[in-house]
Design an enzyme around this catalytic site. Structure first.
Site, PDB file in Angstrom:
ATOM      1  N   CYS A  84     -15.654   4.598   0.679  1.00 60.57           N
ATOM      2  CA  CYS A  84     -14.550   3.704   1.028  1.00 60.57           C
ATOM      3  C   CYS A  84     -13.936   4.019   2.393  1.00 60.57           C
ATOM      4  CB  CYS A  84     -13.478   3.722  -0.062  1.00 60.57           C
ATOM      5  SG  CYS A  84     -12.900   5.380  -0.475  1.00 60.57           S
TER       6      CYS A  84
ATOM      7  N   GLN B  86     -10.652  -2.665  -2.615  1.00 62.59           N
ATOM      8  CA  GLN B  86     -11.840  -1.914  -2.186  1.00 62.59           C
ATOM      9  C   GLN B  86     -13.026  -2.216  -3.106  1.00 62.59           C
ATOM     10  OE1 GLN B  86     -12.391   0.382   0.526  1.00 62.59           O
ATOM     11  NE2 GLN B  86     -14.480   0.051  -0.185  1.00 62.59           N
TER      12      GLN B  86
ATOM     13  N   HIS C   1      -7.176   0.963  -6.537  1.00 62.62           N
ATOM     14  CA  HIS C   1      -7.491   0.409  -5.210  1.00 62.62           C
ATOM     15  C   HIS C   1      -8.402  -0.813  -5.404  1.00 62.62           C
ATOM     16  CE1 HIS C   1      -7.825   0.107  -1.026  1.00 62.62           C
ATOM     17  NE2 HIS C   1      -8.567   1.152  -0.726  1.00 62.62           N
TER      18      HIS C   1
ATOM     19  N   ARG D  18       0.874  -1.180   0.000  1.00 64.14           N
ATOM     20  CA  ARG D  18       0.000   0.000   0.000  1.00 64.14           C
ATOM     21  C   ARG D  18       0.905   1.221   0.000  1.00 64.14           C
ATOM     22  NH1 ARG D  18      -5.281   1.479   1.925  1.00 64.14           N
ATOM     23  NH2 ARG D  18      -5.346   3.595   2.752  1.00 64.14           N
TER      24      ARG D  18
ATOM     25  N   ARG E 160     -14.310  -5.523   3.367  1.00 60.69           N
ATOM     26  CA  ARG E 160     -12.901  -5.445   2.977  1.00 60.69           C
ATOM     27  C   ARG E 160     -12.164  -6.690   3.455  1.00 60.69           C
ATOM     28  NH1 ARG E 160     -10.082  -1.003   2.280  1.00 60.69           N
ATOM     29  NH2 ARG E 160      -8.652  -2.424   1.233  1.00 60.69           N
TER      30      ARG E 160
ATOM     31  N   ASP F 211     -15.935   9.792  -2.229  1.00 58.96           N
ATOM     32  CA  ASP F 211     -14.641   9.611  -1.560  1.00 58.96           C
ATOM     33  C   ASP F 211     -14.167  10.990  -1.122  1.00 58.96           C
ATOM     34  OD1 ASP F 211     -12.258   8.515  -0.666  1.00 58.96           O
ATOM     35  OD2 ASP F 211     -11.364   8.305  -2.647  1.00 58.96           O
TER      36      ASP F 211
END
Length: 316
Positions: A271, A138, A135, A108, A299, A230
């Site tokens: 998210c 997600q 991502h 990440r 997740r 987001d």
């Protein structure tokens, strides 16, 4: 099912077919059900998993740690100050060292090239926990949440409101179009996604019976089954927060925007973490339409599925 993902990397959903994505969602749903029934697996028994984090995280870190342990694996957290990745030691060399000690690697961080190089040189499955471009873990959680709620994916209408060129908008556009979900970005022209990615996803849409719409007109949310947003300034862009707030205020997810869908069944997803009062109001975030915590839990189930599918052995 005849699908095997053993040894595969999970870098971007561009690399996965709708059938493979469905396989991961089915596996995640089964693992979720098993866990609720007190049944854990041991498909990762004896596997050591490196978790490289250049960027901090709540959901991604916890999902990989708990997911690995639930399946008998040993996760090892490696923060940005713990290893020499790309500083005193090249990514290629770090990858070759870690690949000899670990069975799988999560990354990440910032550059997409870093996760791609880890995959190229380590010789073990590498999973993208987030980069500036994509991502993908997600998106699996989002798809699972939608499927649990509606019972299906194909034909749903999905609207992303806000910064239309960030890693979430990019990844959602790939994942939704591949799964037959009609995808719309509601964003100011200054924050529209790269045309090259839009063209690629329009190709997916044609193939899988979905569509792509990019608009700065609020009417585009009409008929939406899912409204998603987001943060307005992604990690590393904090200096741009003031200008983004000014630019994106008309794209806030509030009660008025939710009403514009014309559907009482529209759900809200995010998210997380959320900056309430910016991209979404407290009212919508805390409303019955908001499934953000189901999504956050998912997740872990979807990340577990990715690790089990690409690295795990059959449960003993």
């Amino acid at each position: 099912m005849g699908i095997s993902l053993k040894g595969r990397n999970f870098i971007t959903l561009k690399d996965y077919s709708p059938e493979e994505i469905t396989y991961l969602l089915d596996l995640a749903a089964q693992k979720k059900k098993d866990k609720k029934n007190g049944k854990l697996g041991n498909s990762l028994k004896g596997k050591n998993i490196a978790l490289i984090f250049e960027k901090p995280s709540t959901r991604t870190r916890c999902a990989f740690v708990v997911g690995a342990r639930d399946e008998g694996g040993q996760p090892e957290y490696l923060g940005k100050d713990d290893i020499q990745l790309g500083h005193k030691e090249s990514v290629e060399d770090t990858a070759r060292v870690l690949g000899r000690m670990f069975d799988g690697i999560e990354f990440r961080g910032f550059k997409q090239k870093t996760v791609e190089d880890l995959a190229k040189y380590s010789g073990v499955p590498v999973w993208n926990g987030l980069t500036d471009e994509y991502h993908p873990t997600q998106i699996l959680a989002d798809l699972l949440t939608m499927r649990e709620h509606f019972g299906y994916l194909k034909g749903l209408k999905f609207v992303f409101a806000g910064d239309g060129r960030n890693n979430m908008a990019n990844s959602l556009m790939i994942g939704m179009t591949k799964m037959g979900v009609h995808f719309t970005i509601f964003a100011p022209k200054e924050l529209w996604p790269e045309q090259r990615l839009v063209d690629l996803c329009r190709g997916y849409a044609e193939q899988y019976g979905s569509s792509v719409t990019i608009s700065d007109q609020i009417e585009c949310v009409e008929g939406a089954d899912v409204i998603y947003t987001d943060v307005w300034a992604s990690m590393g862009e904090e200096a741009k927060t003031a200008e983004r707030v000014k630019l994106l205020r008309p794209y806030q997810v509030n009660a008025e925007l939710m009403k514009k869908t014309g559907k009482e069944t529209t759900i809200f997803l995010h998210c997380l973490p959320a900056v309430k009062g910016n991209e979404v109001t407290e009212e919508v975030f805390e409303s019955p339409a908001s499934l953000v915590f189901d999504e956050a839990e998912n997740r872990m189930h979807t990340i577990k599925a990715v690790m089990v599918a690409t690295l795990g052995e059959e449960d003993a």
